[in-house]
Each structure stands twice: as structure tokens, then as C-alpha cells.
Design a protein around this motif. Structure first.
Motif: not given
Lengths: 283, 264
Positions: B30-52
Motif C-alpha cells: 500500500g505504498i503511495q507518494f509522489e515526488v516533484q522534479r528536483g526534490e530530494r527525499v530521505a527514506v527513513l525507517g528501522p532495519n527491515g522496514a522495507g527501504k531496499s
């Protein structure tokens, strides 16, 4: 020097020389992928897995060597490669475990088939295992040349794709390259190389042809295609020196070639270590 | 900064994406988000949160089981090569015989086409990409001889040579020194000027707060997404990190510490 080259006046030595040069180039080039991908164990397994195919063609033709033997070996090699791939899908089994199981089973099957024919078991098995480069006929050379053209042309045309799947499979998927099909193609090329080298060094010594020149070249080269050229050259040099030494020292050609390659490896390895130790520390 | 006549399509739009095997604790849904051109987003979360897992799904390295990803309004199924994925440095075999130029050229493979070798355009693209990350002078060096930060920059250059508009960097700040972090951040600043959109998976919360436009807090699904002020609240952090968050109130400000290093 003239004395050293003297055996080349014999026709069987000339055929052997041509075979050794061709095999040195093919296995030198394709062996680079075996080394950079860390597939030594797989390469060894694939070499041994061709035995049942070779054995069946051997027995059915009454010991005659020819196209049958090459196709028999190729089919057995492909069955082994696909079997290993299937066992490791979705991590059902660890790859080295699957390789071990398939490899020894195929090898045992091959020996079992040969043992049914006592004449073949006594004499021909030795040739299959350790090579018989002095017994090479004109037909064998043609088949080797055909194998060589397939493998070298394929490697030339798919160079950048093979390079990517060997260095970074993630990139292959992001670029939408058919990574799995490319991997299987590369495995097929390794199998063809093994079949081409069968008459020269035999099943048991095959791995050395694939990895010793390539591992020597990796210490010198900084780019993959440089490594391939150096590896092919070292394969040829080691093969020719080993062949001639086998004549003069009256030892079997297969092991002699492998030992010559290993001496070259040892020389490069120790020279490089001495160089790294002696050169001024980087600032 | 940029003005648009009409609302442009977002650089990256992730819509209800699920990926990973259901029994894997790294699976996301259920991942939903949008990023505008040129924006810089950090993806945070505990180990095993599914970042990779999230990055690999967006990059097409692993398939997603549902949902869709679009780039500049185009469905991603046809355009994964507009996304550059920079893997964790420790997952790459650095003894591989390749120069910096060779590695960057790999990004061109699809553009070069089947059964062909690189041409002049491709070599120019490689030089340009290396110049963008300040690594052109290292083009002939062996990839394994570089420092950690330089390796990251070469992989960023590879993504640029691929003509990627969106870069995904998986843990580029892990196990590197302060100089390297600054080096990577300086490279990202330069990319922002070129309109490249960057997502970075990281454990470094302080860095995320100070250097990024938006934060995405992940724990198998999106816990919170927005500006650092919107996302960095005790409630959101508790939801993501659980008992590893401690909040201290001192006078008029609040001190939040997250123990994200203890594994399991």
C-alpha cells in the motif's frame, strides 16, 4: 630451441599443437567470466557432468570419436546446468549444495555407463578423464574450430550484456535486460568450451583451463576485455609449452599443460607481490 | 524556484504499490507518494522496514505484486531506464576488472542496443556524466581503487549516463566518514540544479532533517510523508520505531532520540 621444437615435425604433434592453441584461446576468454563471476565450482561441476553424454556416445559408437561425442557431452552439460538452476530457484536449495548433488550424480552415472564396457573402462576412461591430445584427428579439429567460432563470436556480440550481468544484476533488471536468458546463454557457452577442450585436457583437469589463465590475467588487467586477451595469450603459451614439455619429459600432455599454466600463474603472482611490496608507498 | 504554467506531472508517482514475498518481514504494501522534479527525499525507517524493497520495486529489480509506478506521468513498465538505482556499496564485487569509464558505460547498454559496441555519443555521455559528479579525472582508474565516496559518485554517474531522471540511493551514508558524506551531498546539490530527483534511504535522521526537502517514514507501509517538520513528530516516530524512540522534554523544546543501531 630447435631441439625443443623438434617434435613438431610429426603430424600428430602438429594436430595437437593446433588443438592446444584453439583451446587455449577459447577457454582463456570464456574462463574470464568463470573467474570474475566466482563460478569455479560450477565450472568444475559442469566439466564432470558431461561424462554420461560422452560415455553413451563412446559406448554406442564402439569408441569412435566424432560429432556424437560432442553432442552427447553438450546435452549432458545442458541437463546439468538446467537441473542446478531448477533446484536453486526461489532458494529451495543453496547453490553449492545443488551443484554438488547434480555434479557427483552425473559423474557417477557416466562412470557407471562406461564400466558396463570393460574395454572402455580399462583404457578409454583415462583418455576421457585426463585428455588425449596426441590422438586428435582432423575431424576433432573441425569441431573444436566450430565451437570456437560460436563462443568467440557470441562473446564479442554479447560482451556488454555479459559484463553487466556479471558485475551488477540489479542494473541488468533496471535496464530491462533479459538477465536470466543471458545467464543461461553464458552457461551454454561455458558448456561448449568444455566440450571443445575435452580431448585436450579431459574432464578432470578441465577446470584449470578455465580458471588458471584467467586468474593470472586478472592480476595484470584492469579492464575485462584486456583480461580476456591476456588470458587467451597465457592459455596458448601455457598450452604450447606444456605440450612440448610432455614430449621431452615423456609425461601425459593434459597434466603437463595444466602444470605449465600453473607455473605461469605462480610467476605472475609472486612478481606482482614483490612489485607491490617494493614500490614506493602511495602519497 | 521553478514556475510552471500548469501543474506538471510528478517526477515520480508511486500508487498503492506492494512488493516482496508475503512472509518476508521486508515486504511492503500500500505504498503511495509522489515526488516533484528536483526534490530530494530521505527514506527513513528501522532495519527491515522495507527501504531496499521499496527501491528495488521502483527500479524494477524486483516485481511489484500490485499497484503502479509512473515517471513524469508515464507508466514505469516501459521506462524503468529513467530510474537509476545505486546499490549498497558492500553488495558490489569491487575486484571486478573495470575502469571507472567502463562502469559508467554500463548505464548506456540499452541505448547502445543489442549486438553493438559503444560509439562516440556514448563515450561523450560517459565523460559528461563523470564531469557532473566531479569524477572525470578518474575515468581510467580501476573501480576497486577508489574510496567509498568516489565509488558512490561513479554509480551516480552511471545512472546519469543512463539518462535517469530519478535516482535511488540505497544507504549511501552507511559506514562512510564525514568527508565522504559531504562529498556525496555536494554531488546531490549539483544534481538538483539539473532537475534530477533523488531518493535516499538512510539511517541518519539528523542528516535527513537538515539536508532533505521531504522525509518518507517507512515501516512496511508509509507511516508519514511530507516536510521534515510534518514528519518528525513523536507520534510518527513511535509508529515507526516503537520503543526505540525516547522523548525528553527540556524547558520549551523536545529532544527525540532514536536508537536505530541496535539490531533485532
Amino acid at each position: 630451441m630447435g631441439q625443443f621444437l623438434e617434435p613438431l615435425q610429426y603430424e600428430f604433434m602438429q594436430r595437437a599443437l593446433i588443438a592446444v592453441v584453439m583451446v587455449g584461446v577459447i577457454s582463456g576468454v570464456i574462463g574470464c567470466y568463470v573467474v570474475v563471476r566466482g563460478m569455479s565450482f560450477f565450472g568444475d561441476a559442469l566439466s564432470h557432468s558431461v561424462l554420461p553424454g560422452v560415455a553413451i556416445s563412446y559406448i554406442t559408437t564402439g569408441g569412435a570419436v566424432g560429432v556424437n561425442l560432442f553432442f552427447g557431452g553438450l546435452i549432458a552439460g545442458v541437463i546439468a546446468a538446467v537441473g542446478i538452476g531448477w533446484l536453486t530457484r526461489r532458494e529451495r536449495l543453496k547453490e553449492d549444495t545443488a551443484i554438488g548433488i547434480v555434479f557427483v550424480a552425473m559423474y557417477a552415472l557416466g562412470i557407471a555407463i562406461i564400466s558396463h564396457d570393460s574395454r572402455a573402462y580399462g583404457r578409454d576412461l583415462v583418455h576421457i578423464l585426463f585428455g588425449n591430445v596426441l590422438g586428435i584427428q582432423g575431424d576433432d579439429l573441425l569441431i573444436m574450430a566450430a565451437c570456437g567460432v560460436i563462443v568467440l563470436l557470441g562473446t564479442l556480440l554479447l560482451y556488454k550484456e555479459f559484463q553487466i550481468i556479471s558485475f551488477d544484476t540489479n542494473l541488468a533488471r533496471t535496464l530491462r535486460l533479459p538477465a536470466e536468458a543471458l545467464r543461461l546463454t553464458l552457461l551454454a557457452f561455458i558448456a561448449v568450451t568444455i566440450i571443445a577442450s575435452l580431448r585436450v585436457v579431459g574432464i578432470a583437469l578441465m577446470l584449470a583451463m578455465l580458471i588458471v589463465p584467467a586468474a593470472s590475467a586478472q592480476m595484470i588487467a584492469k579492464r575485462l576485455h584486456h583480461m580476456m586477451r591476456i588470458s587467451a595469450a597465457l592459455g596458448v603459451i601455457g598450452g604450447v609449452i606444456g605440450l612440448l614439455l610432455s614430449y621431452h619429459l615423456d609425461i601425459a600432455a593434459g597434466p603437463s599443460i595444466v602444470l605449465a599454466m600453473t607455473v605461469i600463474f605462480a610467476a605472475i603472482f609472486s612478481t606482482r607481490r614483490a612489485y607491490l611490496r617494493l614500490r614506493p608507498a602511495p602519497r | 524556484m521553478q514556475t510552471h504554467a500548469a501543474a506538471p506531472a510528478p517526477a515520480l508517482y508511486v500508487e498503492d504499490v506492494s512488493a516482496g514475498y508475503p512472509d518476508d518481514r521486508r515486504a511492503i504494501s500500500g505504498i503511495q507518494f509522489e515526488v516533484q522534479r528536483g526534490e530530494r527525499v530521505a527514506v527513513l525507517g528501522p532495519n527491515g522496514a522495507g527501504k531496499s524493497t521499496l527501491f528495488k520495486a521502483i527500479a524494477g529489480v524486483i516485481p511489484f505484486t500490485s499497484g503502479q509506478v509512473s515517471l513524469m506521468g508515464r507508466d514505469c513498465r516501459s521506462s524503468h531506464d529513467l530510474i537509476g538505482y545505486v546499490p549498497q556499496v558492500n553488495l558490489v564485487d569491487w575486484s571486478f576488472p573495470a575502469t571507472v569509464g567502463d562502469v559508467v558505460m554500463m548505464g548506456r547498454a540499452r541505448r547502445i542496443g543489442w549486438l553493438r559496441w559503444p560509439g562516440r555519443d556514448d563515450r561523450d555521455a560517459v565523460r559528461h556524466a563523470l564531469d557532473q559528479v566531479g569524477m572525470l579525472k578518474h575515468i581510467d582508474r580501476r573501480i576497486g581503487a577508489l574510496s567509498g565516496g568516489q565509488k558512490q559518485r561513479v554509480f551516480i554517474a552511471r545512472a546519469l549516463a543512463q539518462a535517469a531522471d530519478v535516482l535511488l540511493l540505497d544507504e549511501p551514508f552507511n559506514g562512510v566518514d564525514v568527508t565522504t558524506i559531504e562529498e556525496i551531498l555536494a554531488t546531490l546539490d549539483r544534481l538538483r540544479e539539473d532537475g534530477v530527483t533523488v531518493l535516499v534511504a538512510t539511517h541518519d535522521i539528523e542528516l535527513a532533517l537538515s539536508e532533505f526537502d521531504k522525509l518518507l517514514l517507512l515501516k512496511r507501509t508509509v507511516i508519514a510523508y511530507g516536510t521534515p517538520v510534518e514528519v518528525y513528530t513523536p507520534e510518527h516516530l513511535k509508529a515507526a520505531y516503537g520503543s526505540r524512540v525516547s522523548i525528553m522534554h527540556a524547558d520549551d523544546h523536545m529532544l527525540i532520540t532514536v536508537d536505530d543501531h541496535g539490531c533485532c
